[in-house]
Design a protein around this motif. Structure first.
Motif, PDB file in Angstrom:
ATOM      1  N   PHE A 281       0.714  -1.416   0.022  1.00 40.98           N
ATOM      2  CA  PHE A 281       0.049   0.035  -0.097  1.00 40.98           C
ATOM      3  C   PHE A 281       0.778   1.159  -0.006  1.00 40.98           C
ATOM      4  O   PHE A 281       0.683   2.181  -0.794  1.00 40.98           O
ATOM      5  N   MET A 282       2.003   1.438   0.721  1.00 42.03           N
ATOM      6  CA  MET A 282       2.915   2.549   0.894  1.00 42.03           C
ATOM      7  C   MET A 282       3.590   2.661  -0.367  1.00 42.03           C
ATOM      8  O   MET A 282       3.748   3.992  -0.734  1.00 42.03           O
ATOM      9  N   ALA A 283       3.807   1.487  -0.871  1.00 41.04           N
ATOM     10  CA  ALA A 283       4.677   1.838  -2.402  1.00 41.04           C
ATOM     11  C   ALA A 283       3.562   2.210  -3.425  1.00 41.04           C
ATOM     12  O   ALA A 283       4.166   3.016  -4.229  1.00 41.04           O
ATOM     13  N   LEU A 284       2.311   2.088  -3.216  1.00 35.86           N
ATOM     14  CA  LEU A 284       1.376   2.530  -4.308  1.00 35.86           C
ATOM     15  C   LEU A 284       1.513   4.140  -4.675  1.00 35.86           C
ATOM     16  O   LEU A 284       1.260   4.685  -5.499  1.00 35.86           O
ATOM     17  N   GLY A 285       1.701   4.646  -3.167  1.00 37.35           N
ATOM     18  CA  GLY A 285       1.760   6.140  -3.247  1.00 37.35           C
ATOM     19  C   GLY A 285       2.999   6.766  -3.762  1.00 37.35           C
ATOM     20  O   GLY A 285       2.816   8.134  -4.069  1.00 37.35           O
ATOM     21  N   LEU A 286       3.926   6.041  -4.041  1.00 38.01           N
ATOM     22  CA  LEU A 286       5.227   6.689  -4.458  1.00 38.01           C
ATOM     23  C   LEU A 286       5.176   7.369  -5.759  1.00 38.01           C
ATOM     24  O   LEU A 286       5.733   8.282  -5.966  1.00 38.01           O
ATOM     25  N   ASP A 287       4.129   7.019  -6.522  1.00 40.43           N
ATOM     26  CA  ASP A 287       4.194   7.547  -8.057  1.00 40.43           C
ATOM     27  C   ASP A 287       3.046   8.785  -8.141  1.00 40.43           C
ATOM     28  O   ASP A 287       2.637   8.960  -9.351  1.00 40.43           O
ATOM     29  N   VAL A 288       2.446   9.015  -7.065  1.00 40.83           N
ATOM     30  CA  VAL A 288       1.406  10.031  -7.240  1.00 40.83           C
ATOM     31  C   VAL A 288       2.239  11.182  -6.953  1.00 40.83           C
ATOM     32  O   VAL A 288       2.910  11.525  -5.871  1.00 40.83           O
ATOM     33  N   PRO A 289       2.071  12.305  -7.839  1.00 44.45           N
ATOM     34  CA  PRO A 289       2.654  13.551  -7.785  1.00 44.45           C
ATOM     35  C   PRO A 289       2.274  14.296  -6.487  1.00 44.45           C
ATOM     36  O   PRO A 289       1.111  14.333  -6.052  1.00 44.45           O
ATOM     37  N   ASP A 290       3.267  14.826  -5.866  1.00 46.22           N
ATOM     38  CA  ASP A 290       2.969  15.826  -4.587  1.00 46.22           C
ATOM     39  C   ASP A 290       2.010  16.724  -4.964  1.00 46.22           C
ATOM     40  O   ASP A 290       1.032  17.025  -4.034  1.00 46.22           O
ATOM     41  N   LYS A 291       1.909  17.583  -6.159  1.00 42.37           N
ATOM     42  CA  LYS A 291       0.868  18.541  -6.571  1.00 42.37           C
ATOM     43  C   LYS A 291      -0.457  18.027  -6.457  1.00 42.37           C
ATOM     44  O   LYS A 291      -1.274  18.709  -6.055  1.00 42.37           O
ATOM     45  N   GLU A 292      -0.712  16.848  -6.723  1.00 42.65           N
ATOM     46  CA  GLU A 292      -2.150  16.164  -6.708  1.00 42.65           C
ATOM     47  C   GLU A 292      -2.373  16.305  -5.313  1.00 42.65           C
ATOM     48  O   GLU A 292      -3.618  16.730  -5.017  1.00 42.65           O
ATOM     49  N   LEU A 293      -1.675  15.675  -4.372  1.00 46.40           N
ATOM     50  CA  LEU A 293      -1.971  15.791  -3.067  1.00 46.40           C
ATOM     51  C   LEU A 293      -2.186  17.353  -2.382  1.00 46.40           C
ATOM     52  O   LEU A 293      -3.101  17.563  -1.513  1.00 46.40           O
ATOM     53  N   ASP A 294      -1.047  18.039  -2.679  1.00 53.86           N
ATOM     54  CA  ASP A 294      -1.108  19.490  -2.357  1.00 53.86           C
ATOM     55  C   ASP A 294      -2.517  20.283  -2.605  1.00 53.86           C
ATOM     56  O   ASP A 294      -2.962  20.774  -1.995  1.00 53.86           O
ATOM     57  N   ASP A 295      -2.945  19.978  -3.788  1.00 55.80           N
ATOM     58  CA  ASP A 295      -4.128  20.570  -4.299  1.00 55.80           C
ATOM     59  C   ASP A 295      -5.370  20.172  -3.598  1.00 55.80           C
ATOM     60  O   ASP A 295      -6.340  21.139  -3.022  1.00 55.80           O
ATOM     61  N   ILE A 296      -5.090  18.838  -3.040  1.00 61.05           N
ATOM     62  CA  ILE A 296      -6.502  18.675  -2.189  1.00 61.05           C
ATOM     63  C   ILE A 296      -6.311  19.175  -1.094  1.00 61.05           C
ATOM     64  O   ILE A 296      -7.488  19.718  -0.391  1.00 61.05           O
ATOM     65  N   ILE A 297      -5.091  19.259  -0.310  1.00 59.10           N
ATOM     66  CA  ILE A 297      -4.861  19.869   0.772  1.00 59.10           C
ATOM     67  C   ILE A 297      -5.022  21.116   0.886  1.00 59.10           C
ATOM     68  O   ILE A 297      -6.045  21.704   1.820  1.00 59.10           O
ATOM     69  N   SER A 298      -4.757  21.925   0.014  1.00 57.02           N
ATOM     70  CA  SER A 298      -5.095  23.397   0.006  1.00 57.02           C
ATOM     71  C   SER A 298      -6.466  23.805  -0.278  1.00 57.02           C
ATOM     72  O   SER A 298      -7.111  24.839   0.016  1.00 57.02           O
ATOM     73  N   SER A 299      -7.369  22.899  -0.809  1.00 55.60           N
ATOM     74  CA  SER A 299      -8.625  23.111  -1.000  1.00 55.60           C
ATOM     75  C   SER A 299      -9.496  22.630   0.278  1.00 55.60           C
ATOM     76  O   SER A 299     -10.861  22.944   0.223  1.00 55.60           O
ATOM     77  N   GLN A 300      -9.058  22.190   1.354  1.00 57.19           N
ATOM     78  CA  GLN A 300      -9.814  21.774   2.446  1.00 57.19           C
ATOM     79  C   GLN A 300      -9.819  23.084   3.183  1.00 57.19           C
ATOM     80  O   GLN A 300      -9.137  23.866   3.447  1.00 57.19           O
ATOM     81  N   ARG A 301     -11.207  23.083   3.884  1.00 59.43           N
ATOM     82  CA  ARG A 301     -11.463  24.079   4.824  1.00 59.43           C
ATOM     83  C   ARG A 301     -11.654  23.578   6.219  1.00 59.43           C
ATOM     84  O   ARG A 301     -12.226  22.542   6.457  1.00 59.43           O
TER      85      ARG A 301
END
Ligand SMILES: Nc1ncnc2c1ncn2[C@@H]1O[C@H](COP(=O)(O)OP(=O)(O)OP(=O)(O)O)[C@@H](O)[C@H]1O
Length: 704
Positions: A196-216
């Motif tokens: 499972f943890m290996a799966l995350g390695l090829d998800v770009p940081d930007k994809e996650l950061d966009d979700i994080i910054s859209s949170q309220r």
């Protein structure tokens, strides 16, 4: 303030911070947002979980955060590593298809993986939902289905087996991750933790950061399912602000220290699906840079004490039943000591109790230094300066026993719906039997106060939940028009603002003669008068008189945690003093042991002699053949007596439908009422009326 004016005030404050648009203080939709209760008395900025964690990493990045025991050695990770692993897990969840405001359900014993999954879920825009490890497959299904789980994280094969039984009936489920033990069979969409943890390695940081910054901060990130002691579990929606505000402010009211002053050390062992452990271990841990050690899965079967001795926490929390069990074990240990040692301990404990109750310090230093310090060290409490009890009422016998060890238990009081504690005690703010003062920034009031100053405790503050998921009626029942949360608990406060819980409204017994009887003080008094009693339950709603069900103190099987037929050594000692040879519960029940029955009757007579009216006297009582337990279904996961176990009719209908759906018998883990009937009917002549709003106390009548 009128509701309209108050709303305007909130809206003005909220335009200053970036929040999701909201009209009301509540919502029942997973993707909904709410007005936050920010006002002059509570102006702190609202932040998300990610913002809170990032601040902690900046301050405490190099400090150890989590410690797990691997092959007899503690392995630690720092806050920077912890944060990084949460990001990797978040990406793994995204890769597995976690959708916004859908849940990741976590089922297993406390571990670093539990924490990382929880935080990773929130970072990835999901809703984190704990499931009690003791839940049956059907109860797991209820939570996973209700929260629309896309992913379920399980501890081991045992938990996996439960999910495999129900997986076909979870339409939103996409993957299962197992974090401990080898994967015995390779199934599609089942991943080991490493995979499972290996799966995350090829998800770009930007994809996650966009979700994080859209949170309220006014959106939901955690669901806490109530354990079902008051009916079907309800999904309590907690916002990012609920979590971050409470982790910051309620913990400070408990005197938890920021790591820049002193790093707090704690042992995580209570179920994290319950708000008490989750806010104390997980979220407060991040907020203040605490070092959390994970206990072994058999902690409550006895290994907790070894972990405490190794770790020597600076702060420790238990639910009342845990403190009670600890008390019973210590008493057992003391009773097995030789005569002189026993006398010495008894003397030291009475000196400590006296000193703590009356601030009388004569001889105290001697007793503490000579005896009690060593006893506390045996328990692993050498460095511990804060001991908390919460989630259920604690008896005065337990409070006083620990005062005898010079351990002051600080009570915390709140609900899942208040994100944990709304009232806190601490070393400077505490009074025996009070659950402390309201957390600064929060408010409370008592509604419908009677002539004794007792009323319903109502809460207000940034810790108040968003609403019950998909349950508008229940949400409106809990929150009144002005947004006050009605607890259903009865309490009174003193002139200094200390709160005392006296009972629960629905628990109040109303006798046939119309007299209101709060059962808690009577049950507590009986336990105090008759030390062989483990649990006491008063019954008498709509009856001509009060009766009481009693259980005796017995040992528990270390394997199953089930109560056994063997009396505890304290109980055996009690019997001996009465001239009885009894060593088993069954030696006594059914009036076999006249001496013990007489001693119980005398204890009850003493309680009755202090009753404020005839209607408050216990007229009949009986002893059950088995003590209450979680496995027996009489205690909830927080080990408190279920007050209103289930709407029995609905429970049966639901249980049957569910059984048909899953091709399994219509049994439900939280369908306690039916088990209660069976258990009690087997043991004593008790008649239950099946009533749509089933309540043990209210529906049971003894004919003994
Ligand atoms: N210190 C305390 N003293 C007395 N009662 C307490 C204390 N802390 C919590 N409680 C009781 O626990 C209730 C809150 O329970 P909680 O929200 O934790 O739900 P739960 O244990 O999951 O179960 P349920 O809501 O089904 O009862 C309070 O309303 C109160 O009755």
């Amino acid at each position: 303030m009128k509701a309209e004016a108050k709303k305007k005030n909130f809206e003005e404050v909220q335009t200053k911070v970036v929040l999701a648009p909201a009209q009301l203080l509540w919502t029942t939709e997973a993707n909904g947002s709410v007005l936050l209760r920010m006002d002059e008395s509570c102006p702190q900025e609202a932040i998300t979980v990610h913002q809170m964690f990032l601040t902690s990493v900046q301050k405490y990045g190099h400090l150890s955060a989590l410690a797990s025991k691997k092959k007899d050695k503690w392995e630690k990770i720092t806050f920077s590593e912890y944060y990084h692993l949460c990001r990797v897990a978040a990406k793994g969840f995204l890769k597995l298809g976690l959708e916004r405001f859908h849940s990741v359900a976590i089922l297993g014993f406390n571990s670093a993986e539990w924490f990382i999954s929880a935080v990773g879920t929130v970072f990835a825009g999901g809703i984190m939902t704990g499931i009690y490890a003791t839940n049956s497959p059907e109860a797991c299904h209820y939570v996973a289905n209700d929260s629309r789980a896309n992913i379920i994280v399980v501890e081991n094969q045992k938990q996996l087996d439960k999910i495999l039984q129900i997986k076909e009936n979870l339409p939103h489920l996409k993957a299962i991750v197992q974090y401990s033990g080898a994967l015995l069979n390779k199934l599609p969409d089942l991943y080991s933790w490493e995979e499972f943890m290996a799966l995350g390695l090829d998800v770009p940081d930007k994809e996650l950061d966009d979700i994080i910054s859209s949170q309220r901060a006014n959106q939901c990130c955690v669901l806490i399912y109530t354990s079902g002691t008051t009916g079907m579990p309800k999904g309590v929606m907690l916002s990012q602000d609920n979590i971050t505000w409470t982790a910051h402010h309620a913990s400070r009211a408990g005197d938890m220290q920021p790591a820049e002053i002193k790093q707090e050390v704690l042992v995580s062992y209570l179920p994290l699906s319950h708000i008490a452990a989750q806010i104390y271990d997980l979220w407060t841990g991040i907020q203040w840079g605490e070092l959390v050690y994970f206990a072994q899965p058999d902690a409550l079967k006895g290994s907790l004490i070894n972990t405490l001795r190794e770790v020597r926490p600076t702060s420790h929390m238990g639910v009342p039943r845990v403190w009670e069990k600890m008390m019973e074990k210590i008493k057992e240990g003391i009773s097995q000591c030789g005569y002189i040692k026993r006398k010495l301990v008894t003397w030291a404990m009475s000196v400590s109790l006296e000193a703590n109750l009356r601030c009388n310090s004569f001889l105290f230093a001697l007793a503490d230094g000579l005896v009690l310090e060593k006893l506390r060290a045996e328990l692993g409490f050498t460095c511990c300066s804060k001991f908390f009890s919460g989630a259920a009422p604690i008896g005065s016998e337990t409070l006083q026993f620990f005062l005898g060890l010079n351990i002051q238990l600080y009570e915390a009081y709140g609900m899942s719906e208040t994100s944990g504690p709304h009232f806190m005690s601490n070393p400077k703010v505490h009074k025996l039997t009070s659950c402390g003062k309201v957390v600064p920034g929060c408010k409370f009031k008592l509604a419908n106060v009677d002539k004794d100053g007792i009323g319903e405790v109502c809460f207000w503050g940034r810790d108040i939940f968003m609403g019950f998921l998909n349950m508008e009626d229940k949400t409106k029942e809990a929150l009144d028009e002005d947004g006050w949360l009605h607890s259903g608990d009865l309490g009174k406060s003193d002139e200094e603002g200390f709160l005392y819980i006296t009972g629960r409204i629905k628990e109040l017994i109303i006798t046939a003669g119309g007299e209101n009887v709060p059962p808690l003080p009577i049950e507590d008094a009986v336990k105090k008068q008759v030390p062989i009693i483990s649990n006491a339950m008063l019954i008498g709603d709509k009856r001509k008189f009060l009766s009481m069900l009693l259980t005796l103190k017995c040992t528990t099987s270390t394997e199953t945690m089930e109560p056994t037929d063997d009396l505890s050594s304290e109980a055996v000692e009690y019997c001996k003093q009465l001239g009885s040879q009894a060593t088993k519960v069954s030696d006594i029940t059914g009036e076999k042991d006249k001496a013990v029955y007489q001693a119980i009757q005398e204890g009850i007579d003493r309680v009755n002699s202090r009753a404020i009216s005839n209607a408050q006297r216990i007229q009949k009582w009986t002893i059950l053949g088995r003590d209450f337990s979680i496995s027996g279904g009489e205690l909830g996961p927080t080990m408190k007596l279920p007050m209103k176990p289930l709407n029995c009719f609905l429970g049966l209908v639901f249980g049957i439908c569910f059984g048909v759906l899953l091709k399994c018998p219509p049994s439900f883990n939280f369908q306690l009422s039916v088990r209660w009937q069976q258990r009690l009917i087997q043991n004593v002549p008790v008649h239950f009326s099946i009533h749509p709003a089933f309540n043990i106390r209210k529906s049971a009548s003894t004919s003994c």
